[in-house]
Design an enzyme around this catalytic site. Structure first.
Site, PDB file in Angstrom:
ATOM      1  N   SER A  78       4.007 -18.734  -5.183  1.00  0.00           N
ATOM      2  CA  SER A  78       4.273 -18.996  -6.601  1.00  0.00           C
ATOM      3  C   SER A  78       5.698 -18.602  -6.960  1.00  0.00           C
ATOM      4  O   SER A  78       6.116 -17.457  -6.730  1.00  0.00           O
ATOM      5  CB  SER A  78       3.314 -18.180  -7.476  1.00  0.00           C
ATOM      6  OG  SER A  78       2.035 -18.754  -7.434  1.00  0.00           O
ATOM      7  N   TYR A 113      -9.152 -21.947  -5.535  1.00  0.00           N
ATOM      8  CA  TYR A 113      -9.629 -21.960  -6.926  1.00  0.00           C
ATOM      9  C   TYR A 113      -9.276 -23.256  -7.655  1.00  0.00           C
ATOM     10  O   TYR A 113      -9.812 -23.544  -8.719  1.00  0.00           O
ATOM     11  CB  TYR A 113      -9.104 -20.746  -7.715  1.00  0.00           C
ATOM     12  CG  TYR A 113      -7.601 -20.682  -7.880  1.00  0.00           C
ATOM     13  CD1 TYR A 113      -6.920 -21.533  -8.742  1.00  0.00           C
ATOM     14  CD2 TYR A 113      -6.848 -19.762  -7.161  1.00  0.00           C
ATOM     15  CE1 TYR A 113      -5.534 -21.488  -8.886  1.00  0.00           C
ATOM     16  CE2 TYR A 113      -5.469 -19.698  -7.291  1.00  0.00           C
ATOM     17  CZ  TYR A 113      -4.818 -20.576  -8.155  1.00  0.00           C
ATOM     18  OH  TYR A 113      -3.461 -20.532  -8.275  1.00  0.00           O
ATOM     19  N   ASN A 164       3.562  -7.767  -9.798  1.00  0.00           N
ATOM     20  CA  ASN A 164       2.929  -6.970 -10.874  1.00  0.00           C
ATOM     21  C   ASN A 164       2.127  -5.850 -10.245  1.00  0.00           C
ATOM     22  O   ASN A 164       1.749  -5.927  -9.068  1.00  0.00           O
ATOM     23  CB  ASN A 164       1.995  -7.853 -11.705  1.00  0.00           C
ATOM     24  CG  ASN A 164       0.922  -8.513 -10.869  1.00  0.00           C
ATOM     25  OD1 ASN A 164       1.188  -9.481 -10.146  1.00  0.00           O
ATOM     26  ND2 ASN A 164      -0.283  -7.993 -10.928  1.00  0.00           N
TER      27      ASN A 164
HETATM   28  O1  LIG Z   1      -0.450 -16.881  -3.642  1.00  0.00           O
HETATM   29  P1  LIG Z   1       0.521 -17.658  -4.445  1.00  0.00           P
HETATM   30  O2  LIG Z   1       0.418 -19.116  -4.193  1.00  0.00           O
HETATM   31  O3  LIG Z   1       1.926 -17.155  -4.275  1.00  0.00           O
HETATM   32  O4  LIG Z   1       0.142 -17.453  -5.987  1.00  0.00           O
HETATM   33  C1  LIG Z   1      -0.287 -16.252  -6.598  1.00  0.00           C
HETATM   34  O5  LIG Z   1       0.072 -16.366  -7.946  1.00  0.00           O
HETATM   35  C2  LIG Z   1      -1.009 -16.973  -8.707  1.00  0.00           C
HETATM   36  C3  LIG Z   1      -1.383 -16.043  -9.831  1.00  0.00           C
HETATM   37  O6  LIG Z   1      -0.297 -15.780 -10.667  1.00  0.00           O
HETATM   38  C4  LIG Z   1      -2.160 -17.136  -7.718  1.00  0.00           C
HETATM   39  O7  LIG Z   1      -2.207 -18.445  -7.245  1.00  0.00           O
HETATM   40  C5  LIG Z   1      -1.803 -16.151  -6.634  1.00  0.00           C
HETATM   41  O8  LIG Z   1      -2.397 -16.466  -5.395  1.00  0.00           O
HETATM   42  O1  HPA Z   2      -2.508  -9.168  -9.536  1.00  0.00           O
HETATM   43  C1  HPA Z   2      -2.768 -10.199  -8.889  1.00  0.00           C
HETATM   44  N1  HPA Z   2      -4.030 -10.465  -8.464  1.00  0.00           N
HETATM   45  C2  HPA Z   2      -4.334 -11.591  -7.767  1.00  0.00           C
HETATM   46  N2  HPA Z   2      -3.427 -12.501  -7.467  1.00  0.00           N
HETATM   47  C3  HPA Z   2      -2.173 -12.294  -7.857  1.00  0.00           C
HETATM   48  N3  HPA Z   2      -1.085 -13.059  -7.677  1.00  0.00           N
HETATM   49  C4  HPA Z   2      -0.045 -12.425  -8.259  1.00  0.00           C
HETATM   50  N4  HPA Z   2      -0.451 -11.271  -8.811  1.00  0.00           N
HETATM   51  C5  HPA Z   2      -1.784 -11.170  -8.572  1.00  0.00           C
END
Ligand SMILES: O=P(O)(O)O[C@H]1O[C@H](CO)[C@@H](O)[C@H]1O
Ligand code: HPA
Length: 291
Positions: free
Chosen positions: A35, A90, A245
């Site tokens: 992401s 998801y 985070n």
């Molecule tokens: O794992 P990536 O694709 O980086 O994304 C992360 O960020 C998203 C949540 O903000 C979720 O999809 C989590 O898995």
């Molecule tokens: O805090 C988190 N939890 C699950 N997935 C995530 N992806 C970015 N941050 C998080």
């Protein structure tokens, strides 16, 4: 969840053949951008790029921060293919669709898979903006039967019972830590255990405490299925989590996480991740076995 959906070897091959007919690049390294980390593709020279919607058999990205583009190009003398956008369980994709590109990469001749993701930290020493080299993972969906290898095994890709010990290559991990030092960012660099949860909701406090107690350092909603499929078909794997985070573990803490915040931190640190990945690729030994 349609865990019984099967994709035949021919289907993967058709997509690989289509890509080979569209680009002269024959990648040795594949990079999956987490992401907000799509900029990892920006350093590729002589790019050929394809929207997922134009690639036969490819699923579509539906998540903000995942552009949905496959980019081929040269990076420091290695040919790479970069996924600007990954697929998550998801989103409603079956696990074989989620991991579809990884087997296509294998058929294109890729030897090493680099997976990146945005993740929340559970370990106290991991702060937003830190980079965690993934030492190991806990594939929670996999442990309860949501595994991309469910169903008849395709022996052309790999064995029925692949080992997952040592799935994140030790040499690449220590190389990344060394590069972090040389880039002057060693204070950001850590190693730890990533856990995949199903999402799409972020963790409740009780869930966060449970994960912490189980020895999980960072949590996200991706990566593990891609790595399982990569190891099954004999790819070398390197993974990193950009900590975006802190996962709230205290009932006194009024913080709460959201996807926009995740993307913001990813973007702030994406240049550093890009430098790290570029240098790692440049130091990789590859066989150059074009297919
Ligand atoms: O794992 P990536 O694709 O980086 O994304 C992360 O960020 C998203 C949540 O903000 C979720 O999809 C989590 O898995
Ligand atoms: O805090 C988190 N939890 C699950 N997935 C995530 N992806 C970015 N941050 C998080």
């Amino acid at each position: 969840m349609n865990s019984k959906e099967q994709i035949s070897h021919d289907d993967y091959q058709k997509t690989a053949d289509w890509l080979k007919s569209q680009t002269k690049h024959r990648p040795q390294v594949a990079i999956i951008c987490g992401s907000g980390l799509g900029v990892l593709a920006d350093n590729l020279k002589c790019q050929d790029s394809f929207a997922y919607s134009d690639i036969p058999g490819f699923p579509q990205s539906t998540v903000q921060g995942h552009a949905g583009r496959l980019v081929f190009g040269e990076l420091k003398g290695k040919t790479c293919v970069c996924m600007q956008g990954r697929f998550h369980m998801y989103e409603g994709h079956s696990l074989c669709k989620t991991t579809f590109p990884v087997r296509v990469f294998k058929l294109l001749g890729v030897e090493t898979l680099i997976v990146t993701n945005a993740a929340g930290s559970l370990a106290d020493g991991l702060r937003p903006g830190d980079i965690m080299i993934i030492k190991d993972h806990v594939n929670f969906p996999g442990l309860v039967g949501m595994n991309p290898l469910f169903g008849p095994n395709d022996d052309k890709f790999g064995p029925r019972f692949p080992a997952m010990s040592g799935c994140y290559d030790k040499g690449l991990r220590s190389s990344a830590m060394e590069i972090g030092k040389q880039l002057g960012v060693s204070e950001l660099m850590h190693e730890g255990v990533y856990a995949m949860v199903g999402g799409p909701n972020f963790e409740s406090i009780a869930e966060a405490r449970l994960l912490h107690r189980l020895g999980v350092d960072a949590v996200g909603m991706s990566t593990a299925p891609e790595v399982v499929i990569a190891i099954h078909c004999g790819l070398k794997v390197f993974g990193l989590s950009l900590i975006t985070n802190k996962v709230v573990k205290s009932y006194e803490d009024s913080d709460s996480v959201n996807h926009e915040g995740v993307l913001e931190v990813s973007r702030l640190r994406s240049q550093t991740v890009q430098q790290l990945v570029t240098e790692l690729v440049s130091r990789m030994e590859t066989n150059n076995n074009a297919v």
